[in-house]
Design an enzyme around this catalytic site. Structure first.
Site, short mmCIF file in Angstrom:
data_model
loop_
_atom_site.label_atom_id
_atom_site.label_comp_id
_atom_site.label_asym_id
_atom_site.label_seq_id
_atom_site.Cartn_x
_atom_site.Cartn_y
_atom_site.Cartn_z
N SER A 39 0.93 -1.13 0.32
CA SER A 39 0.46 0.03 0.12
C SER A 39 0.86 1.01 0.13
O SER A 39 0.42 2.43 -0.32
CB SER A 39 -0.75 0.39 1.08
N ASN A 40 2.10 0.72 0.60
CA ASN A 40 3.23 2.30 0.80
C ASN A 40 3.43 2.60 -0.35
O ASN A 40 3.36 4.03 -1.58
CB ASN A 40 4.12 2.23 1.55
N HIS A 135 9.05 2.72 9.34
CA HIS A 135 9.04 1.91 10.22
C HIS A 135 7.18 2.32 11.31
O HIS A 135 7.11 3.02 10.50
CB HIS A 135 9.62 2.01 11.13
C1 GRF Z 1 3.87 0.00 7.38
O1 GRF Z 1 2.98 -0.57 8.24
C2 GRF Z 1 5.45 -0.29 7.31
O2 GRF Z 1 5.49 0.52 8.16
C3 GRF Z 1 6.12 -1.39 7.69
O3 GRF Z 1 5.64 -2.76 6.90
C4 GRF Z 1 4.40 -2.08 6.95
C5 GRF Z 1 4.25 -2.09 4.59
O4 GRF Z 1 2.46 -2.29 4.40
N1 GRF Z 1 7.83 -1.19 7.73
P1 GRF Z 1 2.47 -2.27 2.52
O5 GRF Z 1 2.83 -3.08 2.74
O6 GRF Z 1 3.03 -1.58 2.22
O7 GRF Z 1 1.13 -1.59 2.26
#
Ligand code: GRF
Length: 228
Positions: A39-40, A135
């Site tokens: 999602s990021n 994080h």
């Molecule tokens: C996020 O919460 C990030 O902080 C952690 O892993 C998660 C990844 O989420 N390192 P996504 O795969 O981007 O949805």
């Protein structure tokens, strides 16, 4: 009146070139490392599409064959390369393969967007000061796995997320940006995680732009010093 020699004038111009800080922000070539949902990664693509981040994601590397990030990359027409960690004897060998893929896509910034692997010096040395991680806590509190659960167990009233430069120790390195998220009395890990993710999606692209600007400024400063 003191006479300036041609040399003095040249030195003055080189130390402070006109319009230095008016340069547009650099166009970045990003390589995204992700292990899961992504999602990021999608939020970064949205920021690029909205013109909030001058960048292009040139490749996604993922280590888990079922990671949803691969579907997201395919939908966006971005090459996604599976490097399954189980195929490598050592972490260094895996990082060497990652570096090769990133280099072949001419990446200049490495973005860890949910990358669940420890990195080695091999990767760090290939992109000095240019690997960023996100994080889900206000570092240096709650590094490592299950950061949201750690925050709930500790009973903190405020947690959040952090974007930082990656160093060898897990979830360490200079902090670029943070967002705070209050912990509510009836929070579960899922509910809190969801609210933290909203902030992650907001700050990651801002932090990438900020880190790149800072790096550009430093490079220009050291360039003018060395010319002098
Ligand atoms: C996020 O919460 C990030 O902080 C952690 O892993 C998660 C990844 O989420 N390192 P996504 O795969 O981007 O949805």
């Amino acid at each position: 009146m003191t006479q300036l020699s041609a040399n003095d004038t040249a030195t003055h111009c080189l130390i402070s070139p006109p319009g230095l800080h008016e340069l547009p922000p650099p166009e970045l070539r990003l390589g995204v490392l992700a292990s899961g949902n992504g999602s990021n990664f999608s939020a970064i693509l949205a920021a690029i599409a909205a013109g909030q981040l001058r960048a292009e994601v040139t490749v996604v590397v993922y280590n888990n064959p079922t990671a949803k990030v691969a579907e997201r990359a395919a939908a966006a027409g971005i090459p996604a390369v599976l490097l399954d960690h189980r195929a490598y004897e050592t972490r260094v060998a895996m990082d060497q393969a990652i570096v090769a893929v990133l280099r072949s896509h001419r990446v200049d910034w490495v973005i860890m967007a949910g990358w669940m692997r420890r990195v080695t010096q091999r990767l760090i040395d290939a992109f000095p000061q240019k690997i960023l991680n996100i994080h889900p806590s206000l570092l240096p509190s709650f590094p490592g796995l299950a950061a949201v659960e750690q925050a709930l167990t500790a009973g903190v009233k405020i947690t959040g997320c952090t974007v930082h430069v990656v160093e060898l120790e897990v979830d360490s390195g200079p902090i670029i940006m943070q967002a705070a998220v209050p912990v509510l009395p009836d929070d579960s890990a899922e509910k809190l995680q969801a609210r933290i993710q909203i902030q992650e999606h907001r700050i990651f692209s801002l932090a990438i732009a900020l880190a790149a600007q800072q790096a550009q400024k430093l490079a220009q400063q050291s360039e003018s010093i060395s010319i002098r």
